[in-house]
Design a protein around this motif. Structure first.
Motif, PDB file in Angstrom:
ATOM      1  N   ILE A  78       0.833  -1.200   0.000  1.00 27.77           N
ATOM      2  CA  ILE A  78       0.000   0.000   0.000  1.00 27.77           C
ATOM      3  C   ILE A  78       0.871   1.256   0.000  1.00 27.77           C
ATOM      4  O   ILE A  78       0.602   2.216  -0.725  1.00 27.77           O
ATOM      5  N   GLU A  79       1.935   1.254   0.797  1.00 30.19           N
ATOM      6  CA  GLU A  79       2.847   2.400   0.834  1.00 30.19           C
ATOM      7  C   GLU A  79       3.488   2.637  -0.532  1.00 30.19           C
ATOM      8  O   GLU A  79       3.674   3.783  -0.947  1.00 30.19           O
ATOM      9  N   ARG A  80       3.812   1.563  -1.230  1.00 24.47           N
ATOM     10  CA  ARG A  80       4.404   1.690  -2.562  1.00 24.47           C
ATOM     11  C   ARG A  80       3.411   2.333  -3.522  1.00 24.47           C
ATOM     12  O   ARG A  80       3.773   3.233  -4.288  1.00 24.47           O
ATOM     13  N   LEU A  81       2.152   1.899  -3.462  1.00 24.01           N
ATOM     14  CA  LEU A  81       1.122   2.488  -4.317  1.00 24.01           C
ATOM     15  C   LEU A  81       0.942   3.981  -4.025  1.00 24.01           C
ATOM     16  O   LEU A  81       0.783   4.795  -4.934  1.00 24.01           O
ATOM     17  N   ILE A  82       0.986   4.335  -2.746  1.00 21.35           N
ATOM     18  CA  ILE A  82       0.834   5.740  -2.373  1.00 21.35           C
ATOM     19  C   ILE A  82       2.032   6.556  -2.851  1.00 21.35           C
ATOM     20  O   ILE A  82       1.885   7.670  -3.365  1.00 21.35           O
ATOM     21  N   SER A  83       3.230   5.993  -2.720  1.00 20.91           N
ATOM     22  CA  SER A  83       4.434   6.754  -3.073  1.00 20.91           C
ATOM     23  C   SER A  83       4.552   7.022  -4.577  1.00 20.91           C
ATOM     24  O   SER A  83       5.087   8.057  -4.977  1.00 20.91           O
ATOM     25  N   ILE A  84       4.045   6.124  -5.408  1.00 15.59           N
ATOM     26  CA  ILE A  84       4.127   6.357  -6.853  1.00 15.59           C
ATOM     27  C   ILE A  84       2.908   7.120  -7.375  1.00 15.59           C
ATOM     28  O   ILE A  84       2.820   7.397  -8.557  1.00 15.59           O
ATOM     29  N   SER A  85       2.001   7.465  -6.468  1.00 17.24           N
ATOM     30  CA  SER A  85       0.809   8.265  -6.783  1.00 17.24           C
ATOM     31  C   SER A  85      -0.036   7.678  -7.904  1.00 17.24           C
ATOM     32  O   SER A  85      -0.541   8.405  -8.756  1.00 17.24           O
ATOM     33  N   CYS A  86      -0.214   6.375  -7.880  1.00 17.89           N
ATOM     34  CA  CYS A  86      -1.113   5.771  -8.863  1.00 17.89           C
ATOM     35  C   CYS A  86      -2.557   5.912  -8.359  1.00 17.89           C
ATOM     36  O   CYS A  86      -2.802   6.347  -7.237  1.00 17.89           O
ATOM     37  N   TYR A  87      -3.499   5.547  -9.182  1.00 21.15           N
ATOM     38  CA  TYR A  87      -4.916   5.708  -8.851  1.00 21.15           C
ATOM     39  C   TYR A  87      -5.269   4.994  -7.543  1.00 21.15           C
ATOM     40  O   TYR A  87      -5.906   5.567  -6.657  1.00 21.15           O
ATOM     41  N   ARG A  88      -4.840   3.741  -7.439  1.00 22.63           N
ATOM     42  CA  ARG A  88      -5.155   2.975  -6.228  1.00 22.63           C
ATOM     43  C   ARG A  88      -4.503   3.578  -4.992  1.00 22.63           C
ATOM     44  O   ARG A  88      -5.078   3.572  -3.904  1.00 22.63           O
ATOM     45  N   GLY A  89      -3.289   4.113  -5.148  1.00 29.96           N
ATOM     46  CA  GLY A  89      -2.606   4.745  -4.023  1.00 29.96           C
ATOM     47  C   GLY A  89      -3.329   5.985  -3.547  1.00 29.96           C
ATOM     48  O   GLY A  89      -3.465   6.228  -2.340  1.00 29.96           O
ATOM     49  N   ILE A  90      -3.815   6.783  -4.490  1.00 33.03           N
ATOM     50  CA  ILE A  90      -4.557   7.998  -4.138  1.00 33.03           C
ATOM     51  C   ILE A  90      -5.860   7.627  -3.439  1.00 33.03           C
ATOM     52  O   ILE A  90      -6.260   8.267  -2.464  1.00 33.03           O
ATOM     53  N   ARG A  91      -6.541   6.598  -3.927  1.00 31.88           N
ATOM     54  CA  ARG A  91      -7.789   6.157  -3.292  1.00 31.88           C
ATOM     55  C   ARG A  91      -7.524   5.624  -1.880  1.00 31.88           C
ATOM     56  O   ARG A  91      -8.328   5.847  -0.975  1.00 31.88           O
ATOM     57  N   HIS A  92      -6.395   4.913  -1.690  1.00 32.71           N
ATOM     58  CA  HIS A  92      -6.018   4.465  -0.348  1.00 32.71           C
ATOM     59  C   HIS A  92      -5.829   5.669   0.570  1.00 32.71           C
ATOM     60  O   HIS A  92      -6.284   5.676   1.712  1.00 32.71           O
ATOM     61  N   GLN A  93      -5.125   6.668   0.066  1.00 29.73           N
ATOM     62  CA  GLN A  93      -4.825   7.859   0.843  1.00 29.73           C
ATOM     63  C   GLN A  93      -6.100   8.600   1.242  1.00 29.73           C
ATOM     64  O   GLN A  93      -6.231   9.065   2.374  1.00 29.73           O
ATOM     65  N   ASP A  94      -7.050   8.697   0.318  1.00 31.26           N
ATOM     66  CA  ASP A  94      -8.307   9.397   0.584  1.00 31.26           C
ATOM     67  C   ASP A  94      -9.263   8.586   1.436  1.00 31.26           C
ATOM     68  O   ASP A  94     -10.215   9.126   1.986  1.00 31.26           O
ATOM     69  N   GLY A  95      -9.044   7.274   1.507  1.00 28.07           N
ATOM     70  CA  GLY A  95      -9.974   6.416   2.226  1.00 28.07           C
ATOM     71  C   GLY A  95     -11.218   6.123   1.423  1.00 28.07           C
ATOM     72  O   GLY A  95     -12.283   5.892   1.973  1.00 28.07           O
ATOM     73  N   SER A  96     -11.109   6.151   0.111  1.00 31.14           N
ATOM     74  CA  SER A  96     -12.233   5.880  -0.783  1.00 31.14           C
ATOM     75  C   SER A  96     -12.155   4.451  -1.307  1.00 31.14           C
ATOM     76  O   SER A  96     -11.094   3.837  -1.274  1.00 31.14           O
TER      77      SER A  96
END
Length: 116
Positions: A78-96
């Motif tokens: 999850i941290e990797r997805l957030i760090s590369i700012s992909c769609y899934r990472g952004i959704r994880h960050q927003d809690g959506s």
């Protein structure tokens, strides 16, 4: 009551059923572990000897990724997805919701900040 790899196992359950309570061990892996150690299919957790319990712990620790290792791996993904700012990472960050679910009227548990 017995603890193996951070999971509480009830003494009245069969070994193959109780070992599926461990994170990372499903029904198939539980049967494999029991078969490798030569433990009977109908034996209950409370009937195991200390030696058999140690063997189960050792085998699960060696061959399988369980409990905190599994959770650490999931968190790293999850941290990797957030760090590369992909769609899934952004959704994880927003809690959506991540997988295309409707958000206009549903997804209350996902969007924790929204209360009326």
């Amino acid at each position: 009551m017995l603890y193996i790899s951070g999971a509480r196992l009830v003494g009245d359950e069969q070994v193959r059923i109780a070992s599926t309570k461990i994170d990372g061990i499903g029904p198939k892996k539980a049967i494999q572990v029991r078969y490798r150690l030569g433990i009977s299919g109908n034996i209950k957790i409370k009937e195991l000897t200390k030696y058999q319990i140690d063997q189960i712990e050792q085998m699960i620790g060696q061959d399988h990724v369980v409990h905190w290792e599994l959770k650490r791996g999931e968190r790293a993904d999850i941290e990797r997805l957030i760090s590369i700012s992909c769609y899934r990472g952004i959704r994880h960050q927003d809690g959506s919701p991540l997988r295309g679910q409707r958000t206009h009227t549903n997804a209350r548990t996902c969007r924790k900040r929204i209360r009326k």
